[in-house]
Design an enzyme around this catalytic site. Structure first.
Site, PDB file in Angstrom:
ATOM      1  N   TYR A 101       2.974 -57.562 117.739  1.00 29.74           N
ATOM      2  CA  TYR A 101       4.171 -56.775 117.446  1.00 29.74           C
ATOM      3  C   TYR A 101       4.008 -56.255 116.026  1.00 29.74           C
ATOM      4  O   TYR A 101       4.231 -56.969 115.049  1.00 29.74           O
ATOM      5  CB  TYR A 101       5.423 -57.631 117.592  1.00 29.74           C
ATOM      6  CG  TYR A 101       6.721 -56.929 117.222  1.00 29.74           C
ATOM      7  CD1 TYR A 101       6.930 -55.596 117.552  1.00 29.74           C
ATOM      8  CD2 TYR A 101       7.733 -57.605 116.543  1.00 29.74           C
ATOM      9  CE1 TYR A 101       8.114 -54.952 117.217  1.00 29.74           C
ATOM     10  CE2 TYR A 101       8.928 -56.974 116.214  1.00 29.74           C
ATOM     11  CZ  TYR A 101       9.110 -55.653 116.558  1.00 29.74           C
ATOM     12  OH  TYR A 101      10.282 -55.003 116.226  1.00 29.74           O
ATOM     13  N   ASP A 124       3.428 -53.610 120.891  1.00 35.96           N
ATOM     14  CA  ASP A 124       4.157 -52.569 120.166  1.00 35.96           C
ATOM     15  C   ASP A 124       3.522 -52.445 118.785  1.00 35.96           C
ATOM     16  O   ASP A 124       3.753 -53.275 117.917  1.00 35.96           O
ATOM     17  CB  ASP A 124       5.634 -52.965 120.075  1.00 35.96           C
ATOM     18  CG  ASP A 124       6.454 -51.984 119.244  1.00 35.96           C
ATOM     19  OD1 ASP A 124       5.896 -50.991 118.752  1.00 35.96           O
ATOM     20  OD2 ASP A 124       7.665 -52.227 119.084  1.00 35.96           O
ATOM     21  N   HIS A 131      12.538 -49.933 125.082  1.00 34.12           N
ATOM     22  CA  HIS A 131      11.126 -49.654 125.347  1.00 34.12           C
ATOM     23  C   HIS A 131      10.871 -49.688 126.851  1.00 34.12           C
ATOM     24  O   HIS A 131      11.642 -50.281 127.604  1.00 34.12           O
ATOM     25  CB  HIS A 131      10.221 -50.701 124.688  1.00 34.12           C
ATOM     26  CG  HIS A 131      10.172 -50.625 123.201  1.00 34.12           C
ATOM     27  ND1 HIS A 131       9.035 -50.254 122.496  1.00 34.12           N
ATOM     28  CD2 HIS A 131      11.120 -50.888 122.267  1.00 34.12           C
ATOM     29  CE1 HIS A 131       9.288 -50.305 121.202  1.00 34.12           C
ATOM     30  NE2 HIS A 131      10.551 -50.679 121.040  1.00 34.12           N
TER      31      HIS A 131
END
Length: 563
Positions: free
Chosen positions: A155, A196, A327
């Protein structure tokens, strides 16, 4: 096999949305599921949010105590397996690690053995131990070794363009991470990085990319990793769909970007390394070309699909509740992946976490349970005591008098009428107040002559029931009338205020519709200042149904929003 990555924007809300963790995982229909932004602290790791039948899980939670970073970020990798022991499934890791700097305490697991299953990064002399700890303390990476390849579930940090501290953190994060990848590849390992990244690599990956968009240092760094720029990695989605436009994975939550698919592609799967085939010419053969069958964005997980909500209904997001993450997941399917040697689940698996399996209580849970037990006992004692007190009082009333003293009832009536009213009470119908007053006056005028009471009290009661003037009833009627007048006055005043507020809200130039107000939350000279913008959802400038870009400060000064 199939690998999926998904920023869930809070694991608990997604579990609630699907009904259980197992249903959430099954909906992704993948063998290895990498989730980001779980927003779970280590103290919140409980079986219902971290364990599901048929899956092994590996968590990394934030360890930072920095303000605004607690209970933030977090990643987890779920592996769908038939067995956690003596298994030859590729989905079950042979080993796992939390973080990627190698300095986190217990990063290898719960009571894990101490050995280096993964190559350590070289060239980190410029970073001291505290700096490395800070990089890994936000719970942004889980590494799982699946024999044929190593998966990094990450992340990536977000850094605003004017936040020098977070920009430096993000640079260090990716610099150290890249060194770890390079160390592994020097040992011949195949790498898969999912998650991400908080980076949209090229203009095609962003809805409103400007002329200098691709010059950003993080976008330059991402593209430098790729084969077309001389690097070793494939951006799997873009390699499979080089010309696809408007292929986004993230949308702004406060501007309604999903309505017009006005977003960015920041969730990625990248791969590097050789193929698994033996005794072949390596030219033209690599892991991507030989084993990646497909890769795509799972748009069915979007909260709002294009065309399902008219833009005029957005109204700045007021009264609009869209369930789900901001998302969309991305998946990659692999082919021709053979089984590996028999192995057991790594010690980092959540099945070995004491606080999840109940082998050892944490101090926090012990105290909270103890406090809950004590409060329950106190509540039970209070209820029992209150019941006893009520019984005693009822008995005393039956012995002394069948009714409350007339004077006491009048005081009770006046007290209830003179107490402070809430805003809600001003808008209650007058019938409610009338019922309350009639109920109380009725108690005063009930004929209890059949009860065995003293003669003087009986005479008083008979006086009130013979239709003669009742002072308390007159007073209550007057008070009721006064309260009705107050209620009507309050309603008129509130209507006047609403009309004034409505007339003071500007209308946007593009649609002639009332704007919505916002407040500047970013630190700076305009912090806390209120402004008005078009209420419609954000979208392409060429779409007349989308936000027209109108902007006006709430005070006398106004200006158009800059592009």
């Amino acid at each position: 096999m199939k690998i999926a990555t998904y920023n869930v924007n809070g694991l608990r809300p997604r579990i609630s949305q699907y009904g259980s963790l197992r249903k959430l995982l099954d909906s992704l229909d993948s063998d290895i599921i990498c989730l980001q932004e779980t927003k779970l602290s280590r103290q919140e790791l409980r079986a219902d949010v971290v364990s599901a039948d048929g899956y092994e899980s590996f968590f990394s939670c934030t360890r930072s105590i920095e303000k605004g970073r607690t209970g933030y970020s977090g990643v987890v990798t779920f592996c769908k397996v038939q067995s956690a022991f003596s298994s030859n499934e590729v989905a079950l890791p042979v080993d796992a690690e939390e973080g990627f700097t190698g300095v986190l305490e217990n990063s290898r697991g719960f009571g894990s053995r101490k050995h280096d299953f993964l190559a350590r990064a070289d060239g980190l002399e410029e970073f001291d131990r505290d700096e490395l700890l800070k990089i890994d303390s936000e719970g942004r990476c889980i590494i799982t070794d699946h024999g044929h390849f190593v998966i990094f579930n990450i992340y990536g940090p977000r850094a605003a363009c004017d936040d020098a501290e977070r920009i430096e953190f993000k640079l260090s994060f990716y610099k150290i991470l890249q060194k770890r990848w390079e160390a592994l590849m020097r040992k011949g390992r195949r790498i898969i990085v999912v998650g991400d990244f908080n980076i949209a690599p090229s203009s095609i990956d962003r809805c409103d990319a400007g002329p200098d968009f691709e010059n950003n240092e993080f976008r330059v760094w991402f593209r430098s990793l790729l084969v077309e720029s001389g690097g070793l990695f494939f951006d799997v989605f873009r390699a499979k769909h080089p010309e696809r436009t408007e292929a986004y994975t993230c949308w702004s939550t406060n501007t309604g970007g999903e309505i017009f698919n006005f977003g960015s592609r920041i969730d990625h799967i990248i791969t590097a390394g050789s193929c698994l085939h033996e005794n072949i010419d390596p030219e033209g053969h690599n892991f991507f070309s030989c084993h990646v069958k497909d890769c795509d964005i799972l748009t069915q997980f979007k909260r709002c699909k294009p065309g399902t909500m008219p833009s005029y209904r957005w109204k700045g997001g007021k009264n609009i509740k869209m369930e789900g993450s901001d998302h969309a997941p991305v998946f990659m399917s692999l082919t021709d992946i053979p089984d590996i040697h028999q192995h057991n689940t790594p010690s980092l698996s959540i099945r070995y976490c004491p606080q999840v399996r109940g082998c050892q209580q944490t101090l926090v849970s012990m105290l909270s349970r103890s406090k809950s037990t004590e409060e329950t006992k106190v509540d039970e004692q209070s209820v029992a005591s209150l019941d006893e007190e009520i019984k005693v009082q009822n008995h005393e009333l039956r012995v002394k008098s069948p009714i409350l003293n007339r004077t006491e009832m009048k005081k009770k009536l006046k007290k209830s009428q003179s107490s402070q009213l809430s805003l809600k009470s001003f808008f209650q119908s007058s019938s409610t107040a009338n019922k309350e007053v009639k109920s109380m006056t009725a108690e005063l005028s009930v004929d209890h002559t059949s009860d065995s009471v003293e003669g003087s009290e009986t005479e008083v009661l008979k006086f009130t029931t013979k239709g003669e003037p009742d002072e308390s009833r007159c007073e209550s009627d007057a008070c009721n009338s006064s309260q009705t007048d107050k209620s009507q006055s309050a309603q008129l005043e509130w209507q006047r205020i609403q009309q004034f507020m409505q007339s003071s809200i500007p209308v946007c130039k593009g649609h002639g519709e009332q704007c919505v107000s916002r407040v500047v939350k970013k630190a700076g000279p305009t912090f806390g200042r209120r402004f008005y913008v078009c209420a419609r959802a954000e979208g392409p400038a060429s779409n007349p149904e989308a936000n027209c870009g109108y902007f006006k400060w709430a005070d006398s000064r106004s200006k158009r929003k800059q592009g």
